[in-house]
Design an enzyme around this catalytic site. Sequence first.
Site, mmCIF file in Angstrom:
data_model
loop_
_atom_site.group_PDB
_atom_site.id
_atom_site.type_symbol
_atom_site.label_atom_id
_atom_site.label_comp_id
_atom_site.label_asym_id
_atom_site.label_seq_id
_atom_site.Cartn_x
_atom_site.Cartn_y
_atom_site.Cartn_z
ATOM 1 N N ASN A 1 0.681 -1.349 -0.224
ATOM 2 C CA ASN A 1 -0.389 0.223 -0.280
ATOM 3 C C ASN A 1 0.961 1.397 0.299
ATOM 4 O O ASN A 1 2.256 1.347 -0.084
ATOM 5 C CB ASN A 1 -1.140 -0.287 1.293
ATOM 6 C CG ASN A 1 -1.577 1.376 1.167
ATOM 7 O OD1 ASN A 1 -2.537 1.564 0.333
ATOM 8 N ND2 ASN A 1 -2.165 1.575 2.261
ATOM 9 N N ASN B 1 1.372 3.058 1.596
ATOM 10 C CA ASN B 1 2.271 3.659 3.006
ATOM 11 C C ASN B 1 2.931 2.588 3.988
ATOM 12 O O ASN B 1 4.239 3.356 4.598
ATOM 13 C CB ASN B 1 1.129 3.907 4.182
ATOM 14 C CG ASN B 1 0.536 2.917 4.504
ATOM 15 O OD1 ASN B 1 0.494 1.735 4.058
ATOM 16 N ND2 ASN B 1 -0.392 3.361 5.548
ATOM 17 N N LYS B 2 3.095 2.190 2.693
ATOM 18 C CA LYS B 2 4.483 0.956 3.299
ATOM 19 C C LYS B 2 5.839 1.107 2.829
ATOM 20 O O LYS B 2 6.460 1.543 2.326
ATOM 21 C CB LYS B 2 3.694 -0.539 2.306
ATOM 22 C CG LYS B 2 2.438 -0.729 3.355
ATOM 23 C CD LYS B 2 2.306 -0.775 4.882
ATOM 24 C CE LYS B 2 1.400 -1.869 5.210
ATOM 25 N NZ LYS B 2 -0.062 -0.685 4.817
ATOM 26 N N ILE B 3 6.973 0.231 3.794
ATOM 27 C CA ILE B 3 8.111 0.063 3.610
ATOM 28 C C ILE B 3 8.600 0.195 1.971
ATOM 29 O O ILE B 3 9.444 1.024 1.736
ATOM 30 C CB ILE B 3 9.054 -0.562 4.145
ATOM 31 C CG1 ILE B 3 10.570 -0.225 4.593
ATOM 32 C CG2 ILE B 3 9.006 -1.882 3.519
ATOM 33 C CD1 ILE B 3 11.273 -0.680 5.616
#
Length: 358
Positions: free
Chosen positions: A173, A175-177
């Site tokens: 997604n 916002n993930k790393i």
Amino acid sequence: MGGNEQKYIDEVFKSNYIAPIGEYINKFEASICSYTGAQNALAVTCGTAAIHLALRVLGVGKDDDVLASTFTFIGSVSAILYQNATPVFIDSERESWNLDPVLLKEYLESCEKKPKALIVTHLYGQSAQIEEIAVICKEYGVYLIEDAAESLGATYNGKHTGTFGDFGIYSFNGNKILTTSGGGMLVSDNAEWIKKAGFYSTQAKEPYLHYEHLEYGYNYRMSNVLAAIGVGQMEVIEDRVEKKREVFEWYKEELKDIDVEFMPELAGSHGNRWLTTLLFKKDVDIDKIIAELDEDGCESRPLWKPMHMQPLFKENQSVLNRVSEELFERGICLPSGTRMDRNDVKRVCDLIKKGIQS
């Protein structure tokens, strides 16, 4: 972006394979297997879809109980409802803020109805006590699904989160790393299970020229375009983990003189520090701190509101020690982007100090 994503997207367009089939889907799945040590991988539309496929393959259905971490995002547990099963929530322990294996074992020793599976979340990029949890699940015959949506790159005793259980899932997604804008990955050492999940992810089409269906499926397969982004992102995963951990260390240094407790890391584990999170040990108006940060353009969030506190699950059974409630009441997630520098972190910390004193 890491640098090569546009190049790989251009190659996808040249190949004219824009749909959920193509070279870069295969490359993305292979890169996840190579990096994590998982034997098989399936690229899908999101982490929740991956969990849903895992539950379907494992035969979870109506009236089955599925255990889950209560201290998590709802995407970890909503797929249980898709299968008309019933979530039962397990509270956290203080050593990692993740699911408490003691509570898990106590419940399994005393419950009248054996759960079909457990979905354990590796919260904020930090490993749960996953070896102990895996042993307990095996002892009681409970399938183990690891929600490693937030913890790609994190390890426990040198083994990647997401690879201890029957299934593991990762999220890409925004916002993930790592991000493909939206996307997920289902992994398992069981090739037949991944093959079956792939069948369900493409509308359960039987191998005939005409469309023949003996079962229903879903439109869950990742597109070749997003997979190309994922291949480029995987080239910088270790850089991202290193930078996230550096940002965390900057916060620890800048806030060493105020009374806070940072999210702990289990001995033998190496988290990706996806988000830097902390608890205020004294009574602090969390909402006020968040509002003051927001006024200065610094986004922050409370810690996850436990699932057993959500109105949606007010009738569900929970095994509680109240740790997750305390974490929710006193905790905050701080800006943790990989493009932050030391001055950015200092700015956030100065605002926190000011907010505490005012």
